[in-house]
Design an enzyme around this catalytic site. Structure first.
Site, mmCIF file in Angstrom:
data_model
loop_
_atom_site.group_PDB
_atom_site.id
_atom_site.type_symbol
_atom_site.label_atom_id
_atom_site.label_comp_id
_atom_site.label_asym_id
_atom_site.label_seq_id
_atom_site.Cartn_x
_atom_site.Cartn_y
_atom_site.Cartn_z
ATOM 1 N N CYS A 9 71.093 40.036 -8.008
ATOM 2 C CA CYS A 9 70.518 39.615 -9.143
ATOM 3 C C CYS A 9 70.570 40.618 -10.265
ATOM 4 O O CYS A 9 71.501 41.362 -10.388
ATOM 5 C CB CYS A 9 69.208 39.029 -8.853
ATOM 6 S SG CYS A 9 67.990 40.239 -8.531
ATOM 7 N N ARG A 15 64.727 38.257 -6.856
ATOM 8 C CA ARG A 15 65.563 37.294 -6.192
ATOM 9 C C ARG A 15 66.270 38.010 -4.934
ATOM 10 O O ARG A 15 66.138 37.776 -3.680
ATOM 11 C CB ARG A 15 66.314 36.536 -6.845
ATOM 12 C CG ARG A 15 65.575 35.541 -7.814
ATOM 13 C CD ARG A 15 66.202 35.084 -8.891
ATOM 14 N NE ARG A 15 66.852 35.783 -9.829
ATOM 15 C CZ ARG A 15 67.555 35.661 -10.843
ATOM 16 N NH1 ARG A 15 68.121 34.419 -10.871
ATOM 17 N NH2 ARG A 15 68.036 36.627 -11.744
ATOM 18 N N ASP A 119 65.414 32.714 -12.435
ATOM 19 C CA ASP A 119 64.752 34.321 -12.074
ATOM 20 C C ASP A 119 63.279 33.923 -12.413
ATOM 21 O O ASP A 119 62.777 33.660 -13.506
ATOM 22 C CB ASP A 119 65.326 35.435 -13.104
ATOM 23 C CG ASP A 119 64.850 36.515 -13.092
ATOM 24 O OD1 ASP A 119 63.836 36.797 -12.233
ATOM 25 O OD2 ASP A 119 65.374 37.323 -13.739
#
Length: 146
Positions: A9, A15, A119
């Site tokens: 990420c 994440r 996100d």
């Protein structure tokens, strides 16, 4: 075939640590790690997972307490058979870091019709819960494929 999997990420604190922990839990015979496209630029290298990510993970039996963010590098990409990114834009960013890794890079949300996993950084607990649900569904589909 895919024995070493890298989850990617942006900062490697929300994440990708959750995706990494889920895949490690479900695929104990595979080597799974995570990294961030902009961990160094964001000053996050060596930092722990985001506190809300740690809490969400704990709610689902995942321990992120020992996670430390690392920067994605060309050398790191060479070590993995499969690289899973959270957003379409991450493919381009990864390709600029490691062009040779493009052919083994896919979206984490590939199999759930959810092309991007948003996100949740600096957002509400609900945003983290939503991202976790998508990561969990995606991980379950990857487990079936791998």
């Amino acid at each position: 075939m895919f024995n070493k999997i890298l989850v990617v990420c942006v900062g490697n604190i929300c994440r990708s640590p959750l995706g990494e922990a889920l895949l490690k839990k479900e695929l104990p015979n595979k080597h799974v790690a995570s990294a961030g496209i902009a961990s160094a630029k964001s000053g996050l290298v060596g930092k722990p997972a985001d506190q809300t990510a740690i809490e969400v993970g704990a709610d689902y039996g995942l321990d992120l307490s020992s996670h430390a963010s690392q920067q994605l590098t060309s050398e790191l990409c060479k070590q993995y058979d499969l690289i899973l990114v959270m957003e379409k834009g991450h493919i381009e960013a990864l390709t600029s870091i490691a062009p040779e890794a493009r052919g083994k890079t896919m979206l984490f949300g590939q199999w759930i019709g959810q092309k991007d996993i948003p996100d949740p950084y600096r957002q509400s607990r609900e945003a983290f819960d939503f991202a976790y649900e998508l990561i969990e569904q995606s991980a379950a589909e990857w487990v079936k494929k791998l």
